[in-house]
Each structure stands twice: as C-alpha cells, then as structure tokens.
Design a protein around this motif. Structure first.
Motif, PDB file in Angstrom:
ATOM      1  N   ALA A 124      -7.626  -3.196   0.325  1.00 59.40           N
ATOM      2  CA  ALA A 124      -7.716  -1.733   0.138  1.00 59.40           C
ATOM      3  C   ALA A 124      -6.756  -1.004   1.071  1.00 59.40           C
ATOM      4  N   GLY A 125      -5.526  -1.556   1.213  1.00 54.60           N
ATOM      5  CA  GLY A 125      -4.461  -0.816   1.888  1.00 54.60           C
ATOM      6  C   GLY A 125      -3.929   0.226   0.910  1.00 54.60           C
ATOM      7  N   PHE A 126      -2.834   0.890   1.288  1.00 56.29           N
ATOM      8  CA  PHE A 126      -2.276   1.923   0.410  1.00 56.29           C
ATOM      9  C   PHE A 126      -1.927   1.363  -0.969  1.00 56.29           C
ATOM     10  N   ALA A 130      -2.953  -7.244  -3.262  1.00 56.22           N
ATOM     11  CA  ALA A 130      -2.250  -6.215  -2.469  1.00 56.22           C
ATOM     12  C   ALA A 130      -2.427  -6.559  -1.000  1.00 56.22           C
ATOM     13  N   ALA A 131      -2.711  -7.834  -0.743  1.00 51.49           N
ATOM     14  CA  ALA A 131      -2.886  -8.311   0.636  1.00 51.49           C
ATOM     15  C   ALA A 131      -1.577  -8.951   1.100  1.00 51.49           C
ATOM     16  N   ASP A 132      -1.612  -9.547   2.263  1.00 49.86           N
ATOM     17  CA  ASP A 132      -0.423 -10.189   2.816  1.00 49.86           C
ATOM     18  C   ASP A 132       0.203 -11.181   1.823  1.00 49.86           C
ATOM     19  N   VAL A 156       2.328   4.153  23.081  1.00 49.71           N
ATOM     20  CA  VAL A 156       3.556   3.455  23.472  1.00 49.71           C
ATOM     21  C   VAL A 156       3.624   2.191  22.623  1.00 49.71           C
ATOM     22  N   MET A 157       4.760   2.033  21.957  1.00 49.60           N
ATOM     23  CA  MET A 157       4.904   0.927  21.013  1.00 49.60           C
ATOM     24  C   MET A 157       5.962  -0.028  21.552  1.00 49.60           C
ATOM     25  N   LEU A 158       5.598  -1.295  21.748  1.00 47.96           N
ATOM     26  CA  LEU A 158       6.564  -2.276  22.255  1.00 47.96           C
ATOM     27  C   LEU A 158       6.693  -3.416  21.259  1.00 47.96           C
ATOM     28  N   SER A 188       3.162  -8.709  11.413  1.00 46.47           N
ATOM     29  CA  SER A 188       4.237  -7.739  11.116  1.00 46.47           C
ATOM     30  C   SER A 188       3.669  -6.373  10.751  1.00 46.47           C
ATOM     31  N   PHE A 189       4.370  -5.311  11.187  1.00 46.38           N
ATOM     32  CA  PHE A 189       3.814  -3.993  10.897  1.00 46.38           C
ATOM     33  C   PHE A 189       4.378  -3.363   9.635  1.00 46.38           C
ATOM     34  N   GLU A 190       5.378  -4.009   8.997  1.00 46.16           N
ATOM     35  CA  GLU A 190       5.907  -3.363   7.792  1.00 46.16           C
ATOM     36  C   GLU A 190       6.552  -4.344   6.804  1.00 46.16           C
ATOM     37  N   GLY A 218       2.556  -4.052  -2.893  1.00 50.11           N
ATOM     38  CA  GLY A 218       2.484  -3.776  -1.457  1.00 50.11           C
ATOM     39  C   GLY A 218       3.759  -4.178  -0.744  1.00 50.11           C
ATOM     40  N   GLN A 219       3.679  -4.136   0.591  1.00 49.27           N
ATOM     41  CA  GLN A 219       4.906  -4.246   1.373  1.00 49.27           C
ATOM     42  C   GLN A 219       5.570  -5.626   1.315  1.00 49.27           C
ATOM     43  N   TRP A 220       4.868  -6.652   0.834  1.00 49.76           N
ATOM     44  CA  TRP A 220       5.500  -7.977   0.782  1.00 49.76           C
ATOM     45  C   TRP A 220       6.274  -8.202  -0.515  1.00 49.76           C
TER      46      TRP A 220
HETATM   47  C1  LIG Z   1       2.595   1.341  14.146  1.00 52.59           C
HETATM   48  C2  LIG Z   1       2.962   1.553  12.709  1.00 52.59           C
HETATM   49  C3  LIG Z   1       3.688   2.683  12.346  1.00 52.59           C
HETATM   50  C4  LIG Z   1       4.019   2.912  11.005  1.00 52.59           C
HETATM   51  N1  LIG Z   1       4.636   4.091  10.680  1.00 52.59           N
HETATM   52  C5  LIG Z   1       4.821   4.399   9.372  1.00 52.59           C
HETATM   53  C6  LIG Z   1       5.292   5.696   8.996  1.00 52.59           C
HETATM   54  O1  LIG Z   1       5.501   6.579   9.829  1.00 52.59           O
HETATM   55  N2  LIG Z   1       5.498   5.942   7.673  1.00 52.59           N
HETATM   56  C7  LIG Z   1       5.266   5.004   6.717  1.00 52.59           C
HETATM   57  O2  LIG Z   1       5.467   5.297   5.538  1.00 52.59           O
HETATM   58  N3  LIG Z   1       4.814   3.762   7.042  1.00 52.59           N
HETATM   59  C8  LIG Z   1       4.574   3.434   8.341  1.00 52.59           C
HETATM   60  N4  LIG Z   1       4.083   2.203   8.695  1.00 52.59           N
HETATM   61  C9  LIG Z   1       4.032   1.138   7.681  1.00 52.59           C
HETATM   62  C10 LIG Z   1       2.858   1.250   6.738  1.00 52.59           C
HETATM   63  O3  LIG Z   1       1.665   1.458   7.461  1.00 52.59           O
HETATM   64  C11 LIG Z   1       2.747  -0.038   5.913  1.00 52.59           C
HETATM   65  O4  LIG Z   1       3.995  -0.402   5.372  1.00 52.59           O
HETATM   66  C12 LIG Z   1       1.746   0.138   4.763  1.00 52.59           C
HETATM   67  O5  LIG Z   1       0.542   0.675   5.248  1.00 52.59           O
HETATM   68  C13 LIG Z   1       1.493  -1.207   4.077  1.00 52.59           C
HETATM   69  O6  LIG Z   1       0.552  -1.027   3.044  1.00 52.59           O
HETATM   70  P1  LIG Z   1       0.073  -2.250   2.158  1.00 52.59           P
HETATM   71  O7  LIG Z   1      -1.027  -1.748   1.307  1.00 52.59           O
HETATM   72  O8  LIG Z   1       1.236  -2.901   1.514  1.00 52.59           O
HETATM   73  O9  LIG Z   1      -0.476  -3.354   3.190  1.00 52.59           O
HETATM   74  P2  LIG Z   1      -1.689  -3.319   4.228  1.00 52.59           P
HETATM   75  O10 LIG Z   1      -1.861  -1.995   4.817  1.00 52.59           O
HETATM   76  O11 LIG Z   1      -1.467  -4.470   5.150  1.00 52.59           O
HETATM   77  O12 LIG Z   1      -2.966  -3.601   3.329  1.00 52.59           O
HETATM   78  C14 LIG Z   1      -3.400  -4.889   3.009  1.00 52.59           C
HETATM   79  C15 LIG Z   1      -4.909  -4.858   2.922  1.00 52.59           C
HETATM   80  O13 LIG Z   1      -5.365  -6.112   2.462  1.00 52.59           O
HETATM   81  C16 LIG Z   1      -6.494  -6.500   3.218  1.00 52.59           C
HETATM   82  N5  LIG Z   1      -6.583  -7.959   3.170  1.00 52.59           N
HETATM   83  C17 LIG Z   1      -5.693  -8.848   3.672  1.00 52.59           C
HETATM   84  N6  LIG Z   1      -6.103 -10.104   3.417  1.00 52.59           N
HETATM   85  C18 LIG Z   1      -7.265 -10.010   2.731  1.00 52.59           C
HETATM   86  C19 LIG Z   1      -8.161 -10.958   2.191  1.00 52.59           C
HETATM   87  N7  LIG Z   1      -7.952 -12.267   2.300  1.00 52.59           N
HETATM   88  N8  LIG Z   1      -9.273 -10.510   1.554  1.00 52.59           N
HETATM   89  C20 LIG Z   1      -9.517  -9.175   1.431  1.00 52.59           C
HETATM   90  N9  LIG Z   1      -8.696  -8.228   1.939  1.00 52.59           N
HETATM   91  C21 LIG Z   1      -7.580  -8.645   2.577  1.00 52.59           C
HETATM   92  C22 LIG Z   1      -6.206  -5.963   4.609  1.00 52.59           C
HETATM   93  O14 LIG Z   1      -7.369  -5.861   5.398  1.00 52.59           O
HETATM   94  C23 LIG Z   1      -5.582  -4.621   4.276  1.00 52.59           C
HETATM   95  O15 LIG Z   1      -6.543  -3.613   4.153  1.00 52.59           O
HETATM   96  C24 LIG Z   1       3.687   1.956  10.020  1.00 52.59           C
HETATM   97  C25 LIG Z   1       2.941   0.833  10.367  1.00 52.59           C
HETATM   98  C26 LIG Z   1       2.555   0.643  11.693  1.00 52.59           C
HETATM   99  C27 LIG Z   1       1.676  -0.518  12.044  1.00 52.59           C
END
Ligand SMILES: Cc1cc2nc3c(=O)[nH]c(=O)nc-3n(C[C@H](O)[C@H](O)[C@H](O)COP(=O)(O)OP(=O)(O)OC[C@H]3O[C@@H](n4cnc5c(N)ncnc54)[C@H](O)[C@@H]3O)c2cc1C
Length: 504
Positions: A11-13, A277-279, A370-372, A436-438, A468-470
């Motif tokens: 339930a990511g974006f 929509a997971a990793d 602070v992000m490192l 990874s964050f993105e 999703g992002q992958w």
């Molecule tokens: C510090 C930081 C700053 C950022 N800044 C920005 C910004 O300013 N603007 C911007 O646009 N983006 C930004 N991003 C990037 C953005 O947050 C991500 O690219 C985006 O949220 C990814 O969405 P997603 O749905 O693809 O993946 P994710 O958000 O990773 O969603 C995946 C979901 O799947 C779930 N999941 C994983 N494995 C399983 C499983 N086995 N069973 C059930 N559920 C599972 C996870 O819990 C998660 O909820 C930032 C990210 C970070 C960490």
C-alpha cells in the motif's frame, strides 16, 4: 469473461494508485500491506510531540495549472492541500566563506551563479537553457484550457519536442560527473557535484529546476503521511479493501498463471490477477523464486545503480529559525574537521529545517532532519549485534548534535529530541532492496527508459503485473501514481474496455 478480482501487494503510492484505478474501472481489488500504515516510503513518525517527516521534499505537479495535477486530484492527494514553493532549492555553504544558492527561480539562479563565477558563464547558461527547455515541455494542455488555448499549447509542445530532441538526448546521456568537470570554479563544481549523485543523468537535475522554477514542485503542508492517508481514503471510498499487517510471502502460480498470494501466516488468497507494488527484487527473486526472469529482467538488478540507503536523523529543536531561508532541501555546511559517521567519511552536513511547516512541531519549536548516505552492507553487518547497533545509533545522535552546534551555536541546549533511522529501518518498514530510498537511478546507460518505459510484466507469467519504483527508474511519488495508472490502462486494454478516470 476475465475474472475481475485483483490482489495488490503493498500500500505504497503505487499500490494505492493501482487500487484506485482498479476500483474506478470496475475491478474488485484488495491490498495486502505488511506495515500498519499506508504510504510505504512516503511516511512520517512522531517523537516527543514532533513529527519526523521521512520523505516529501517536493511534489512535482503541485501547481493546479500543470497537466499532472489533474491526476493527483483523481487519486485525491491534491484537493484541499496547501503547497509551499520555497524560493531556494538549497544553500551550499563553502569552506571559503562563499555560498552557492540554488534558487528555484531560473532567472535568479542564472544571475547568481554567473555573478559567483563569471568564468563559468558559458556552462551555466548551457545548464539554464536545459532548465528552460524543461519549462517549455511542462506547458502541457490541461482540461481547464479553452479549446483554442489547448490546441496552441499542443502545437507549441510538439514543435519544442521536435526541435529540441537532440538537446534532450544529450542531457539524458550526460552524467553529473561529466557535466561538473567542465565547471572551473571549485566551489561551484563541488556544489553541483555533491548535490546530486555522480552517475545521475543530468536531465533529472535540469528538469527538477524546471518544475521548481515553474512553481510546480511544492512542499505539501503537513508533509508525507497526510498525503498517503488521502490516497488510502480515496481507495477505501471507491470500495477497495486494505489488509494491514499482512506480509505476502509467495505469489501462487499454476500453469504459469498467477492465481493468488500466500501470506506469512500460511493462509492463501486467490484472485483473477496479482499486482506487486512491493520491492522488485523480493517480488521477482523471493515471492516468485526467480522462475520468471530473462536477461532483460535481471540486468537492472545486476548492473544498474540504485539510490542509496540512508542514515536519517530527525531532531526536535526548541526554537524557531526565522533568520534561515525556507528551502526545498536544506542548508549544506562544511564541518571543521571531516569525521567518520556511521562508517562513512563525512565532510559536510545537509540540515533540512522545516521552518516552512509549523504543523510538524509544537508552537515556537521546529522539526529538522539530516540525511546521510549510508552503506547498506555496513549496517547489515552491524545489525547482527543489537547492542553495537544501538550504540552506533546513539553515537550518531551525539555526532550530529555536535556537528549542528558548529553551524547553529547553542543548538545543543535546545535540542529536545533526536531519532536515528538506518538502512535497516527503511528495509524493515518498506522492504526495499538494500534499504534504497528511491529504486533504480536514471543514469546515461538506462536513460532511454524515459522514452520507452520498463515492462510491467514478467516473461512467461500470465495474470501478473508490477508497478512502483522498481519498474520506473528515477522513482518518486508522481511516478508511483503514474505507474499504477499506466498498469490499469494496460489491464483495461487486455479486457477490451475503455479506461476510466475521474477526479471527484
Ligand atoms: C528520505 C526520502 C525522501 C524522498 N523525497 C521525495 C520527494 O521529495 N518527492 C518524491 O516524489 N519522492 C520522494 N521520495 C521517494 C518516494 O518516497 C518513493 O519513490 C515512493 O514513495 C515509492 O513508492 P512505491 O509505492 O513504489 O514503493 P514503496 O513506498 O516502497 O511501497 C511499497 C509498499 O509495499 C509494502 N510491502 C513490501 N513488501 C511487502 C510484502 N512482502 N507484503 C506486503 N507488503 C509489502 C511496503 O511495506 C510498502 O508499503 C523520497 C524517499 C525518501 C525515503
């Protein structure tokens, strides 16, 4: 007739967006999420009355005039949200006493950079030309435009694209490292170099400034979690169901067709289609045991660089920062002495002061992060020894407070809260590969994905999809939403039905 039930993992974006469009198009969807909250990486957490925002700096498409804003309204993230367009992307303070200010406005940025380093005028103007090209390409027709305005915009856009295609390709194929080599002024070179990863495609940097200059990449007051909750509400309002605290372990396959999922508690759920929509790595190599891959599927995981993981420090400070600028990404300042923090040699600190968002702290106080950049392998190893892991986090907290004291004298006595998240935190809460964050970076080697997106299918496996992002190098929240939308468009096409979308 095709079964209209869909199971979505995560339930990511991206997962929420896929669910929203599935519901809009008459599918019956359910999301299985391992965490207790919606949003995945787009999240926040509370400590001692402060909100530590774990994600959003800017949302591309925040301007109601932009074409993508309509899509953000479809999924419910834009309505009723106040966006702040900061004057500065970031400040880079040099050891020589000079400061590079990355202004959001392109004219101001150009003037400032040329004044700072007249000898670099040619290369600076080249960069700002690319930013202006991005601004021109962002002028897309919208539904609010009168028919003639719409037509005019479409023609202008087509013409810009045709005449500037070569330029676009050149920027796509240029890395940050290649670009900065041409800058003569050491501080300016260092500022560009340390603001973006070295092998990043320059198109990304140029377009970020296009959106900022266009006031189309605002920060949403309230931060990340309210946006994720808005998506969740939109999905539930359309009749979708979310099952929290449900980790998916396997994707069930029969005769090379995805037929359902197996959860960590051993129970199984079946449906006509499965979307992950997971990793990406966990999906392909664990949930499906690597059975549906070919060279094209494996290549990104073997060769493409990923956005790093992070040590992410949240702080609560009992003071305001009225004298400091409001920025998108913060103030970067050099340390008096480089030091080892969390296994990395650190020469400067990027402090993001949330003085644009009073909702993140009690009155008169301020949230700061602070992000490192962090080495995932270092933390994975450290995590094997819980006592050493905790001690390292405590040490980092002390080091960051001391570092901030160099730039903000007296802050040590005003800090009320410090919270340290590590690559293992990101991994535990979101499951992202290597913390990874993105996801995958866009580099000159894979920049063609901008024109030809990655496949959302796996070879040889029916009824299974990814979003999703992958599968969208560059990652980000807008991309996540567009990824879910693109996927449901494809599903509707498979079922010979017209794709429907609407903003209520
Ligand atoms: C510090 C930081 C700053 C950022 N800044 C920005 C910004 O300013 N603007 C911007 O646009 N983006 C930004 N991003 C990037 C953005 O947050 C991500 O690219 C985006 O949220 C990814 O969405 P997603 O749905 O693809 O993946 P994710 O958000 O990773 O969603 C995946 C979901 O799947 C779930 N999941 C994983 N494995 C399983 C499983 N086995 N069973 C059930 N559920 C599972 C996870 O819990 C998660 O909820 C930032 C990210 C970070 C960490």
């Amino acid at each position: 007739m095709q079964d209209k039930s869909i199971l979505i993992i995560g339930a990511g974006f991206a997962g929420l967006a896929a669910g929203i469009y599935a519901q809009m198009n008459g599918y019956r969807s359910q999301i299985y999420e391992m965490h207790t909250l919606p949003g995945g990486l787009c999240t926040a957490w509370k400590r001692k009355g402060y909100t530590i925002d774990g994600c959003i700096h800017w949302l591309v498409g925040s301007s109601p005039q932009s074409a993508s804003n309509r899509i953000w309204r479809e999924v419910g993230v834009a309505q009723g949200r106040e966006f702040v367009n900061a004057d500065e992307y970031m400040r880079y303070e040099g050891a020589d006493g000079r400061t590079v200010i990355f202004y959001s406005n392109i004219d101001r940025l150009e003037q400032h950079l040329i004044a700072l380093s007249p000898k670099d005028e040619a290369v600076i103007r080249e960069f700002t030309r690319a930013v202006r090209l991005g601004i021109a390409l962002d002028q897309q027709p919208t539904d609010q435009d009168a028919p003639l305005v719409k037509l005019g915009k479409a023609i202008r856009l087509g013409w810009t694209f045709l005449t500037c295609r070569k330029d676009l390709m050149r920027w796509m194929n240029t890395s940050t490292d290649q670009f900065v080599e041409r800058i003569q002024d050491p501080l300016l070179r260092e500022a560009f170099k340390s603001t973006w990863p070295s092998n990043f495609s320059m198109i990304f940097m140029a377009f970020t400034f296009s959106y900022l200059s266009d006031q189309n990449a605002g920060y949403p007051i309230g931060g990340s979690l309210p946006m994720s909750q808005a998506l969740e509400q939109r999905y539930l309002g359309l009749g979708g169901q979310i099952h929290y605290s449900q980790r998916v372990e396997k994707i069930l396959v029969e005769h090379d067709r995805a037929v359902g999922i197996r959860l960590a508690d051993g129970s199984e759920v079946r449906a006509g289609r499965v979307i992950s929509a997971a990793d990406g790595h966990a999906t392909i190599f664990d949930m499906l045991d690597g059975r549906y891959t070919d060279e094209k599927v494996r290549e990104p995981y073997e060769k493409w660089p990923v956005f790093p993981s992070l040590v992410y420090v949240g702080l609560g400070v009992n003071r305001t920062f009225a004298d400091e600028p409001k920025t998108v990404s913060g103030i970067s300042f050099p340390l008096r002495q480089p030091q080892e923090i969390g296994g990395e040699q650190v020469e400067r600190i990027d402090a993001h002061i949330f003085n644009q968002d009073p909702t993140l702290a009690p009155p008169g106080k301020t949230a700061l992060t602070v992000m490192l950049t962090a080495d995932y392998a270092y933390w994975k190893e450290l995590g094997r020894d819980p006592a050493a892991y905790t001690e390292k986090k405590d040490q980092i907290a002390r080091q960051i407070v001391a570092a901030l004291e160099e730039r903000f004298p007296g802050i040590g006595g005003q800090i009320e809260m410090v919270d340290v998240a590590t690559p293992l935190t990101f991994e535990r809460y979101t499951g992202n590969w290597k913390g990874s964050f993105e996801g995958f970076m866009i580099t000159p080697e894979n920049a063609n994905v901008i024109l030809k997106p990655m496949s959302q299918r796996l070879p040889g496996l029916e009824n299974f999809y990814m979003c999703g992002q992958w599968v969208e190098p560059g990652g980000g929240l807008p991309t996540g939403i567009m990824s879910g939308r693109r996927l449901l468009q494809a599903v509707c096409k498979e079922d010979n039905q017209r794709f429907i979308s609407r903003a209520d």
